[in-house]
Design an enzyme around this catalytic site. Structure first.
Site, PDB file in Angstrom:
ATOM      1  N   GLU A  44     -11.475   9.162  -2.917  1.00 20.58           N
ATOM      2  CA  GLU A  44     -12.428   9.307  -1.817  1.00 20.58           C
ATOM      3  C   GLU A  44     -13.422  10.443  -2.060  1.00 20.58           C
ATOM      4  O   GLU A  44     -13.203  11.307  -2.926  1.00 20.58           O
ATOM      5  CB  GLU A  44     -11.677   9.502  -0.497  1.00 20.58           C
ATOM      6  N   CYS A  73      -7.063  13.511   7.003  1.00 18.88           N
ATOM      7  CA  CYS A  73      -7.026  12.110   7.428  1.00 18.88           C
ATOM      8  C   CYS A  73      -8.425  11.645   7.810  1.00 18.88           C
ATOM      9  O   CYS A  73      -9.156  12.366   8.492  1.00 18.88           O
ATOM     10  CB  CYS A  73      -6.075  11.967   8.606  1.00 18.88           C
ATOM     11  N   TYR A 102       0.854  -1.188   0.000  1.00 17.22           N
ATOM     12  CA  TYR A 102       0.000   0.000   0.000  1.00 17.22           C
ATOM     13  C   TYR A 102       0.888   1.235   0.000  1.00 17.22           C
ATOM     14  O   TYR A 102       1.926   1.276   0.665  1.00 17.22           O
ATOM     15  CB  TYR A 102      -0.904  -0.017   1.239  1.00 17.22           C
ATOM     16  N   HIS A 125      -7.104   4.427  -4.911  1.00 15.30           N
ATOM     17  CA  HIS A 125      -8.436   4.727  -4.388  1.00 15.30           C
ATOM     18  C   HIS A 125      -8.685   6.224  -4.362  1.00 15.30           C
ATOM     19  O   HIS A 125      -7.800   7.028  -4.126  1.00 15.30           O
ATOM     20  CB  HIS A 125      -8.705   4.061  -3.034  1.00 15.30           C
ATOM     21  N   GLU A 181     -14.374   3.930   4.945  1.00 14.15           N
ATOM     22  CA  GLU A 181     -13.414   4.495   5.900  1.00 14.15           C
ATOM     23  C   GLU A 181     -14.026   4.620   7.291  1.00 14.15           C
ATOM     24  O   GLU A 181     -15.244   4.832   7.431  1.00 14.15           O
ATOM     25  CB  GLU A 181     -12.958   5.877   5.392  1.00 14.15           C
ATOM     26  N   ARG A 223     -13.441   5.136  -2.103  1.00 13.99           N
ATOM     27  CA  ARG A 223     -13.486   5.215  -0.634  1.00 13.99           C
ATOM     28  C   ARG A 223     -14.608   6.159  -0.239  1.00 13.99           C
ATOM     29  O   ARG A 223     -14.737   7.239  -0.821  1.00 13.99           O
ATOM     30  CB  ARG A 223     -12.132   5.722  -0.132  1.00 13.99           C
ATOM     31  N   ASP A 249      -6.177  10.112  -2.642  1.00 15.03           N
ATOM     32  CA  ASP A 249      -6.987  11.124  -1.949  1.00 15.03           C
ATOM     33  C   ASP A 249      -8.291  11.403  -2.715  1.00 15.03           C
ATOM     34  O   ASP A 249      -9.012  10.488  -3.051  1.00 15.03           O
ATOM     35  CB  ASP A 249      -6.160  12.398  -1.731  1.00 15.03           C
ATOM     36  N   ASN A 258      -9.386  -0.872   6.493  1.00 16.33           N
ATOM     37  CA  ASN A 258      -8.235  -0.034   6.844  1.00 16.33           C
ATOM     38  C   ASN A 258      -7.914  -0.256   8.317  1.00 16.33           C
ATOM     39  O   ASN A 258      -8.605   0.265   9.183  1.00 16.33           O
ATOM     40  CB  ASN A 258      -8.595   1.434   6.576  1.00 16.33           C
ATOM     41  N   ASP A 309      -2.917   5.543  -2.638  1.00 15.23           N
ATOM     42  CA  ASP A 309      -3.901   6.459  -2.054  1.00 15.23           C
ATOM     43  C   ASP A 309      -3.904   7.740  -2.897  1.00 15.23           C
ATOM     44  O   ASP A 309      -2.966   8.536  -2.846  1.00 15.23           O
ATOM     45  CB  ASP A 309      -3.458   6.743  -0.617  1.00 15.23           C
ATOM     46  N   ASP A 318      -1.402  15.256   6.984  1.00 17.87           N
ATOM     47  CA  ASP A 318      -2.178  14.638   5.895  1.00 17.87           C
ATOM     48  C   ASP A 318      -3.440  15.464   5.659  1.00 17.87           C
ATOM     49  O   ASP A 318      -4.547  15.052   5.998  1.00 17.87           O
ATOM     50  CB  ASP A 318      -2.504  13.198   6.325  1.00 17.87           C
TER      51      ASP A 318
HETATM   52  C1  MIC Z   1      -5.425   5.243   4.824  1.00 17.12           C
HETATM   53  C2  MIC Z   1      -5.022   6.669   4.916  1.00 17.12           C
HETATM   54  O1  MIC Z   1      -5.807   7.415   4.005  1.00 17.12           O
HETATM   55  C3  MIC Z   1      -3.573   6.863   4.476  1.00 17.12           C
HETATM   56  O2  MIC Z   1      -3.277   7.935   3.951  1.00 17.12           O
HETATM   57  O3  MIC Z   1      -2.769   5.964   4.716  1.00 17.12           O
HETATM   58  C4  MIC Z   1      -5.137   7.272   6.352  1.00 17.12           C
HETATM   59  C5  MIC Z   1      -4.406   6.479   7.396  1.00 17.12           C
HETATM   60  C6  MIC Z   1      -4.178   7.200   8.718  1.00 17.12           C
HETATM   61  O4  MIC Z   1      -4.065   8.428   8.756  1.00 17.12           O
HETATM   62  O5  MIC Z   1      -4.042   6.503   9.732  1.00 17.12           O
HETATM   63  C7  MIC Z   1      -6.620   7.448   6.678  1.00 17.12           C
HETATM   64  O6  MIC Z   1      -7.230   6.508   7.180  1.00 17.12           O
HETATM   65  O7  MIC Z   1      -7.141   8.537   6.386  1.00 17.12           O
HETATM   66 MG    MG Z   2      -4.904   8.864   2.958  1.00 16.08          MG
END
Ligand code: MIC
Ligand code: MG
Length: 297
Positions: A118, A126, A48, A116, A191, A161, A91, A213, A89, A62
């Site tokens: 979202e 995040c 991943y 993915h 999520e 997502r 976004d 996740n 990812d 993030d």
């Molecule tokens: C999956 C996720 O999008 C990621 O960027 O890895 C994050 C993971 C995290 O911040 O723990 C998310 O769940 O938003």
């Molecule tokens: Mg992410």
């Protein structure tokens, strides 16, 4: 040597076969190309590539600061070094539907096996933080349709997502997941599921593969692989696990180095030079040029 031997097309077929296999595909998050090689050696099914890790790696939170070219560049570096499929990812697709379309093509070019998208508003944050928001379902559907239409390799996996569960409740997340699958998503990433009951409800509502996740210190209960497999989850990601482990080990090691004035007491906790060289396939380079590998213990 130099890079993985399998082509992006082969890795995408492997990803598709894994999703159809009926057995849980486990994708830990790589924080660099070297850690992707470690994931492969340890027998996982895929890698991943996390937005949270990419941001953190740059010293950033993030919150949608990274650009599509940064994500594609890092994805290419990681994907080329592993035989495993990589899920990236992406976004929100870095904008609206046309941006999502371009994102697909850049990630295909980067050699990723899938990505993915979202349904958060831009700028995203995040999925385990409070205060996030989602766009209307029809806008998210347009992003997904644009992504699916832009794909040139039909085996490139497009996952949708939904962040709606923590914003509008599970029922809305389920309705959106169904709409995203109807729009052409190959895989659904619900999520911030709270626990087994949420995953069971998603599983019952959908015919397409679903992703869990298992990120730490967030809103989801950490379920083991057998529990997820029994629920019928197809893919599990451990996005930030390796970065968290590595950073804590680095922090502890730096403290000991500062306290003791030497790293002598830390040697047993380190990856040995021999192990690193093995992971890097030094011997293959040596076969190419026998003067490369001159390390002996
Ligand atoms: C999956 C996720 O999008 C990621 O960027 O890895 C994050 C993971 C995290 O911040 O723990 C998310 O769940 O938003
Ligand atoms: Mg992410």
């Amino acid at each position: 040597m130099l890079q993985a031997t399998s082509t992006p097309a082969e890795k995408r077929r492997k990803f598709r076969a894994g999703l159809e296999s009926g057995s849980l595909q486990r994708f830990p998050g790589a924080f660099n190309p070297l850690s992707a090689k470690l994931i492969e050696r340890q027998g996982f099914e895929g890698v991943y590539i996390s937005g949270a890790v990419l941001s953190a790696d740059l010293g950033l939170p993030d919150i949608g600061l990274t650009s599509v070219t940064e994500v594609a560049g890092r994805s290419q570096q990681i994907a080329r070094m592993t035989e495993l499929p990589t899920l990236v990812d992406a976004d929100t697709g870095f904008g609206e539907p046309m941006n999502a379309a371009r994102t697909v093509q850049l990630l295909e070019d980067a050699g990723a096996a899938g990505m993915h998208l979202e349904d958060q508003v831009n700028p995203k944050r995040c999925g385990h933080l409070d205060g996030k928001d989602v766009v209307e379902a029809d806008i998210a559907v347009r992003r997904i349709k644009a992504a699916v239409a832009a794909r040139r390799d039909p085996d490139f996996v497009i996952a949708a997502r939904t962040d709606a569960a923590a914003v509008n409740g599970l029922d809305d997340a389920i309705d959106r997941a169904k709409a995203y699958a109807d729009a052409g998503a190959d895989l659904i990433f619900p999520e911030a599921m709270r626990g087994p009951a949420d995953f069971e409800a998603m599983r019952a509502a959908l015919d397409v593969p679903i992703l869990a996740n298992m990120t730490e210190f967030g809103k989801s209960e950490l379920l083991d692989a057998q529990t997820l497999a029994d629920i019928g989850v197809n893919l599990v990601i451990y996005p930030v696990t390796l970065l968290r482990l590595a950073m804590k080990a680095a922090e502890n090691g730096l403290r000991a180095l500062a306290d003791q004035g030497t790293q002598q007491g830390l040697l047993d906790e380190m990856q040995h030079r021999r192990e690193l060289y093995d992971l890097l396939d030094y011997s293959d380079y040596n076969a190419f040029d026998e003067n490369v590998f001159n390390f002996r213990v």
